[in-house]
Write a protein that holds these residues in place. Structure first.
Motif, PDB file in Angstrom:
ATOM      1  N   ALA A 163      92.769  13.683 -55.690  1.00  0.00           N
ATOM      2  CA  ALA A 163      93.008  13.961 -57.100  1.00  0.00           C
ATOM      3  C   ALA A 163      94.248  13.246 -57.614  1.00  0.00           C
ATOM      4  O   ALA A 163      94.259  12.687 -58.717  1.00  0.00           O
ATOM      5  CB  ALA A 163      93.149  15.457 -57.315  1.00  0.00           C
ATOM      6  N   ASP A 166      93.291   9.447 -57.703  1.00  0.00           N
ATOM      7  CA  ASP A 166      92.193   9.053 -58.582  1.00  0.00           C
ATOM      8  C   ASP A 166      92.312   9.632 -59.989  1.00  0.00           C
ATOM      9  O   ASP A 166      91.855   9.041 -60.950  1.00  0.00           O
ATOM     10  CB  ASP A 166      90.848   9.496 -57.979  1.00  0.00           C
ATOM     11  CG  ASP A 166      90.540   8.754 -56.695  1.00  0.00           C
ATOM     12  OD1 ASP A 166      91.448   8.071 -56.189  1.00  0.00           O
ATOM     13  OD2 ASP A 166      89.408   8.854 -56.209  1.00  0.00           O
ATOM     14  N   LEU A 167      92.892  10.821 -60.094  1.00  0.00           N
ATOM     15  CA  LEU A 167      92.868  11.487 -61.391  1.00  0.00           C
ATOM     16  C   LEU A 167      94.227  11.504 -62.093  1.00  0.00           C
ATOM     17  O   LEU A 167      94.321  11.899 -63.243  1.00  0.00           O
ATOM     18  CB  LEU A 167      92.399  12.942 -61.229  1.00  0.00           C
ATOM     19  CG  LEU A 167      90.990  13.173 -60.678  1.00  0.00           C
ATOM     20  CD1 LEU A 167      90.744  14.660 -60.502  1.00  0.00           C
ATOM     21  CD2 LEU A 167      89.951  12.574 -61.604  1.00  0.00           C
ATOM     22  N   TYR A 169      96.722  13.522 -61.472  1.00  0.00           N
ATOM     23  CA  TYR A 169      96.862  14.941 -61.794  1.00  0.00           C
ATOM     24  C   TYR A 169      98.321  15.384 -61.820  1.00  0.00           C
ATOM     25  O   TYR A 169      98.639  16.463 -62.323  1.00  0.00           O
ATOM     26  CB  TYR A 169      96.091  15.771 -60.764  1.00  0.00           C
ATOM     27  CG  TYR A 169      95.747  17.150 -61.218  1.00  0.00           C
ATOM     28  CD1 TYR A 169      94.701  17.357 -62.121  1.00  0.00           C
ATOM     29  CD2 TYR A 169      96.473  18.254 -60.774  1.00  0.00           C
ATOM     30  CE1 TYR A 169      94.392  18.623 -62.545  1.00  0.00           C
ATOM     31  CE2 TYR A 169      96.168  19.524 -61.214  1.00  0.00           C
ATOM     32  CZ  TYR A 169      95.127  19.700 -62.096  1.00  0.00           C
ATOM     33  OH  TYR A 169      94.822  20.960 -62.517  1.00  0.00           O
ATOM     34  N   ALA A 206      88.960  20.937 -61.389  1.00  0.00           N
ATOM     35  CA  ALA A 206      89.059  19.500 -61.656  1.00  0.00           C
ATOM     36  C   ALA A 206      88.619  18.706 -60.443  1.00  0.00           C
ATOM     37  O   ALA A 206      87.865  17.730 -60.544  1.00  0.00           O
ATOM     38  CB  ALA A 206      90.494  19.137 -62.039  1.00  0.00           C
ATOM     39  N   LEU A 207      89.098  19.145 -59.272  1.00  0.00           N
ATOM     40  CA  LEU A 207      88.743  18.463 -58.034  1.00  0.00           C
ATOM     41  C   LEU A 207      87.257  18.547 -57.761  1.00  0.00           C
ATOM     42  O   LEU A 207      86.627  17.565 -57.362  1.00  0.00           O
ATOM     43  CB  LEU A 207      89.501  19.097 -56.868  1.00  0.00           C
ATOM     44  CG  LEU A 207      90.792  18.429 -56.478  1.00  0.00           C
ATOM     45  CD1 LEU A 207      91.498  19.258 -55.421  1.00  0.00           C
ATOM     46  CD2 LEU A 207      90.494  17.040 -55.937  1.00  0.00           C
ATOM     47  N   ALA A 209      84.816  18.926 -59.834  1.00  0.00           N
ATOM     48  CA  ALA A 209      84.067  18.074 -60.737  1.00  0.00           C
ATOM     49  C   ALA A 209      84.134  16.617 -60.284  1.00  0.00           C
ATOM     50  O   ALA A 209      83.162  15.867 -60.359  1.00  0.00           O
ATOM     51  CB  ALA A 209      84.614  18.199 -62.156  1.00  0.00           C
ATOM     52  N   HIS A 210      85.293  16.247 -59.767  1.00  0.00           N
ATOM     53  CA  HIS A 210      85.484  14.856 -59.347  1.00  0.00           C
ATOM     54  C   HIS A 210      84.826  14.564 -58.006  1.00  0.00           C
ATOM     55  O   HIS A 210      84.457  13.442 -57.705  1.00  0.00           O
ATOM     56  CB  HIS A 210      86.987  14.568 -59.269  1.00  0.00           C
ATOM     57  CG  HIS A 210      87.297  13.181 -58.806  1.00  0.00           C
ATOM     58  ND1 HIS A 210      87.726  12.899 -57.539  1.00  0.00           N
ATOM     59  CD2 HIS A 210      87.216  11.981 -59.444  1.00  0.00           C
ATOM     60  CE1 HIS A 210      87.911  11.599 -57.420  1.00  0.00           C
ATOM     61  NE2 HIS A 210      87.615  11.012 -58.549  1.00  0.00           N
ATOM     62  N   LEU A 211      84.720  15.614 -57.204  1.00  0.00           N
ATOM     63  CA  LEU A 211      84.296  15.429 -55.822  1.00  0.00           C
ATOM     64  C   LEU A 211      82.783  15.520 -55.659  1.00  0.00           C
ATOM     65  O   LEU A 211      82.203  14.861 -54.798  1.00  0.00           O
ATOM     66  CB  LEU A 211      84.965  16.498 -54.948  1.00  0.00           C
ATOM     67  CG  LEU A 211      85.187  16.148 -53.490  1.00  0.00           C
ATOM     68  CD1 LEU A 211      86.263  15.101 -53.360  1.00  0.00           C
ATOM     69  CD2 LEU A 211      85.568  17.402 -52.730  1.00  0.00           C
TER      70      LEU A 211
END
Lengths: 216, 216
Positions: A163, A166-167, A169, A206-207, A209-211
């Motif tokens: 996260a 990539d995000l 965060y 959030a993780l 959704a991303h994962l």
DNA sequence: GTAACCGTAATTGTATCCAATACTCCGAAC
DNA sequence: GTTCGGAGTATTGGATACAATTACGGTTAC
């Protein structure tokens, strides 16, 4: 030759190194961990290697089906959800007990870690993030609970690395930490717990959704 | 001579036996657990013995300072308090997730365990007590959380043995279980969690009051 | 393409040895 | 009598070698 000068604990060193490499992703999920190979790498015998693998297996970073090779545990969204739920209740309990017990020194320590995180790069961020959580929870004086939280933290750190990189965060997390710290200073345990729970939930969703698209 | 026919896992057997004996008090707190002696007793080498000790040490039933003999962990009122707090939040979370997921079959299973406990002697009571808790929590479908709860259960069982024998706590516990089961049947998760938390708190405080005078 | 087979390699467990540390017991000093 | 310290033993952490069982991978037969 076989004269290892009884340093401290060979097992502890091997365990720590492997754990770091698994969390950092240097050893990718499902990578096989062969006893001979590890023993050779650490210039040790199989015994401390096996003990390390057992520790990591009990922590959940390694899967070790009896009779087969140990492997780095796979990343599993369902597991992240479960770990986050467990962190939420455990950290919430610890914080509720900790807030009334926090000294000015404890608060100052948390504040300094929090300040340091603002300017940290993504490699340091994970460590400072952990340290901040530890700092606000430690005054609760519950060694077993804190050890449990630390283990959960290490498990979620694997997911968190993704996260942060990539995000991006980090800023959001830093902001949430600010508000938690303020509630601690105001000795408002209820509010602090509420914020902490939201903090963990938010990161988790959030993780997730991303994962989720990342299939194994 | 050294032809052990690969039963399954020697380590697992040794671990299970030692765990039972520690929980039952056959191995009293602070009793030394020497590797040679255990290896001789189980007719095994020191390796599986060491692995067992490590597992038990990580579970908290054994203390194993590096370089010294492993010992049965002492009974500590502060630890009982902490374990009870952790059980409370963990079982509450599990139950909250479990209640909406319970099938009629799950309910029937819990009911039968509950009925069996009424007529159990104090030796069976602990096992049935554990089994009942497991039964109402298992439908939550959180393997790691359930494993955590099971470990905590084993830790508190050591303390519980005292209460059942010395305090005759069984009837009260059975009564509280009845009410929890009723709330589950009514699908009232909030009420069930409230009752479960009170159930754990009550047992904990009764035990603490009884245990505190017993100095080590 | 799939299933059976076989050789290699990995794991589990035993036995034994070594070095370093912890423990014990006994005598000496206070 | 109590405490301090040191020699001797016990115990641990670790290495190494070996046996036995089992998983894995590639080859072959169908």
């Amino acid at each position: 030759m076989h004269k290892r000068p009884r340093n401290g604990s060979t097992t502890a060193q091997i365990t720590a190194t492997l754990r770091e490499e698994i969390i950092a992703g240097i050893l990718p999920p499902k990578a096989p961990l062969r006893q001979q190979a590890l023993a050779a790498r650490f210039q040790a015998s199989r015994m401390p290697v096996r003990e390390s693998l057992q520790i990591l297996a009990r922590e959940g970073l390694v899967t070790w089906p009896t009779g087969r090779s140990a492997r780095v545990a796979p990343l599993d969204p369902a597991e992240l959800r479960e770990i986050s739920e467990m962190r939420m209740i455990a950290e919430s309990l610890a914080l509720r007990l900790s807030v009334p017990a926090m000294s000015d020194h404890d608060l100052a320590h948390a504040r300094s870690l929090h300040a340091a995180a603002r300017e940290a790069d993504s490699r340091q961020f994970a460590a400072l993030n952990s340290a901040f959580h530890q700092a606000i929870l430690a005054p609760c004086n519950r060694p077993r609970l804190l050890a449990h939280i630390e283990e959960l933290g290490k498990l979620s750190q694997r997911y968190l690395m993704v996260a942060v990189n990539d995000l991006g965060y980090a800023p959001r997390s830093h902001d949430e930490h600010s508000r938690i710290l303020a509630a601690c200073k105001a000795r408002d345990a209820d509010q602090a717990c509420r914020l902490l729970e939201r903090h963990i939930t938010a990161a988790s969703t959030a993780l997730l959704a991303h994962l989720t698209p990342l299939a194994d």
